[in-house]
Design a protein around this motif. Structure first.
Motif, PDB file in Angstrom:
ATOM      1  N   ILE A  50      -1.609  19.315  20.136  1.00  7.47           N
ATOM      2  CA  ILE A  50      -2.428  18.530  19.379  1.00  7.47           C
ATOM      3  C   ILE A  50      -3.143  18.326  20.228  1.00  7.47           C
ATOM      4  N   ASP A  51      -4.934  18.197  19.392  1.00  5.45           N
ATOM      5  CA  ASP A  51      -5.876  17.769  20.022  1.00  5.45           C
ATOM      6  C   ASP A  51      -6.133  16.609  20.848  1.00  5.45           C
ATOM      7  N   LEU A  52      -7.123  16.433  21.515  1.00  2.00           N
ATOM      8  CA  LEU A  52      -6.762  15.657  22.424  1.00  2.00           C
ATOM      9  C   LEU A  52      -7.023  13.763  22.123  1.00  2.00           C
ATOM     10  N   ASP A  53      -8.378  14.321  20.698  1.00  5.06           N
ATOM     11  CA  ASP A  53      -8.704  12.917  20.076  1.00  5.06           C
ATOM     12  C   ASP A  53      -6.774  11.960  20.449  1.00  5.06           C
ATOM     13  N   THR A  54      -6.088  12.635  19.284  1.00  2.39           N
ATOM     14  CA  THR A  54      -4.762  12.100  19.027  1.00  2.39           C
ATOM     15  C   THR A  54      -4.142  11.731  20.184  1.00  2.39           C
ATOM     16  N   ARG A  55      -3.923  13.201  21.142  1.00  4.05           N
ATOM     17  CA  ARG A  55      -3.392  12.089  22.216  1.00  4.05           C
ATOM     18  C   ARG A  55      -3.622  10.850  22.356  1.00  4.05           C
ATOM     19  N   LEU A  56      -5.279  10.872  23.088  1.00  7.03           N
ATOM     20  CA  LEU A  56      -5.928   9.585  23.840  1.00  7.03           C
ATOM     21  C   LEU A  56      -5.293   8.473  22.167  1.00  7.03           C
TER      22      LEU A  56
END
Ligand code: AMO
Length: 452
Positions: A129-135
């Motif tokens: 998953i992309d970093l933004d979703t993770r954050l």
């Protein structure tokens, strides 16, 4: 106590955790244990269920054969979902097929809290998953062992650096983060409304850490948030970061500051390698402990090196990130190290408080520490002479009256001194080979992010 009751289970019990996952080994086969943690992975084979339980120290297998566990336990195991919080009471049994050599057969499973359907996977590698979703889902993201490990490594780096300073007579100070003036120049200041006046968020504890030496503390350090209104989103900037600062009085020159740092980092890296061995393994990082003394080159030499590699910089040009990256490739080849001090920066590139060089005309008694092609520290000898300090403030275009709170104490026997500021997140990212500083920041703040 009814509000504690989780549907389908008994209310919270009085089990006390006896072991962590990493303590479940064949050597303690036969021991009764109480584990607490989250349901990491569930495998249901009908009459046999496997639960991989995750806690602060790793994972352990709990095996639930219908025939060998109480009926109630088998029933409860059917209610488990990913990230359900549980306590498991049972017996350790040797099990060759498990990596740790042991598993737990439960006598009791208590659901401490349920979990809704997860917005992101907590089991690694399941989906990219992309970093933004993770954050956006940082709390769950941090549950992943490999993400969690980053901050345990960071904790160790800071803890042992701190211990080193304390064994060298530094004391910890706490300085205001609401300030009246910029310390590092006005470009990236956050303005805040302070009753009916303007104030700013501190970019650095710079002035106050210096003033505390003038106040009679010989050596001080501070590890605290600082704020930079960087306009651009880059992989190496966040708008709030943890600055590891120290300042030392009665120095004979900037070399004293650099020697302290190289010994501090050597100690911190060495101890982190030992105390965070498990986390470094999870992250697949073979931590290289840099040799002391670190290599030192002058800014003028760094400019020559990047120019030889095709750049066309003059001595007063800034080494931009691209140049730093280039140097990160050149240094290991040329000097056999990725930890290099660049010294003697030109006056134009350094703040007003920096001591002009005593040997190199137009330069300063200053340094940056570059690590694998990125600046992680800035430091210098400071001007302790009142007249020279005022002159330099004027030369930088400041009105000394605005800085009277800082400048005035220099009239009363200020000791020679120097210090530095180290970016904790940058050190962590470089050490672990992380691409984006946000990954090495617990709860990053950037242009687009103010939560969580
Ligand atoms: P400087 O501004 O170079 O120096 O900052 C010191 C160190 O802080 C880190 N850093 C950052 N990390 C993340 N995001 C940012 N936006 C960011 N900006 C800086 C870097 C950098 O090397 N007062 C001086 C220090 C001193 O002389 O004592 C100062 O703040 O790792």
């Amino acid at each position: 106590m009814d509000f504690y009751k989780v549907a389908g289970t008994e209310p919270i019990g009085n089990e006390v955790r006896t072991h962590f996952s990493n303590q479940i080994t064949a050597e303690i086969a036969g021991t009764d244990v109480v584990l607490m943690g989250w349901v990491h992975i569930l495998r249901d084979k009908g009459k046999l269920k496997f639960l991989v339980l995750r806690d602060e120290r790793g994972t352990v297998q709990v095996t639930i054969p219908q025939k060998r566990v109480p009926e109630e336990v088998f029933k409860t195991s059917g209610l488990l979902k990913p990230e359900t919080a549980v306590s498991v009471t049972g017996k350790v049994t040797a099990a060759k097929q498990v990596a740790s050599g042991a598993e737990v057969i439960p006598r009791k499973i208590r659901i401490l809290n349920t979990s809704e359907r997860l917005p992101i996977d907590v089991v690694e590698g399941k989906t990219d998953i992309d970093l933004d979703t993770r954050l956006n889902n940082r709390v769950l993201d941090l549950r992943k062992p490999s993400i969690n490990a980053i901050f345990k490594v960071q904790h160790n780096l800071v803890r042992f650096a701190r211990a080193f300073l304390e064994s060298n007579d530094f004391i910890e100070i706490h300085t205001p983060k609401l300030v009246a003036e910029a310390t590092e120049g006005g470009a990236n200041l956050f303005e805040v409304k302070y009753f009916d006046r303007k104030a700013y968020l501190a970019q650095s504890p710079q002035f106050y850490k210096q003033l505390m030496l003038l106040a009679g503390f010989g050596r001080v350090y501070e590890i605290a948030p600082v704020f930079r209104a960087e306009k651009h989103n880059t992989r190496r900037h966040v708008n709030e970061y943890t600055s590891f600062d120290y300042e030392m009085a009665w120095i004979s020159g900037v070399e004293d500051v650099m020697k302290m740092e190289e010994n501090m980092l050597h100690h911190s890296f060495k101890m982190t390698k030992k105390h965070a061995a498990a986390e470094l393994e999870i992250l697949g990082v073979d931590l290289q402990i840099p040799k002391v003394p670190f290599k030192r080159i002058k800014y003028s030499e760094a400019i020559e090196l990047v120019n030889e590699a095709g750049k066309g910089l003059t001595i007063t040009d800034d080494l931009d990130p691209e140049c730093e990256r280039l140097l990160g490739e050149i240094f290991p080849k040329k000097y056999g190290t990725d930890m290099v001090y660049i010294t003697h920066y030109p006056l134009e590139l350094r703040p007003a408080y920096t001591m002009p060089s005593m040997t190199d005309e137009g330069m300063t008694e200053s340094f940056d520490l570059t690590y694998k092609g990125m600046e992680i520290t800035t430091g210098s000898q400071r001007i302790h002479l009142y007249d020279l300090l005022v002159e330099r403030f004027k030369a930088k275009g400041f009105n000394p009256d605005d800085f009277a709170f800082y400048l005035d104490p220099f009239k009363y026997g200020a000791p020679p001194h120097g210090g530095l500021g180290l970016g904790v997140e940058r050190m962590t990212m470089q050490l672990l080979g992380i691409e984006n500083i946000r990954e090495a920041t617990l709860l990053p703040r950037d242009r687009d992010r103010l939560t969580p």
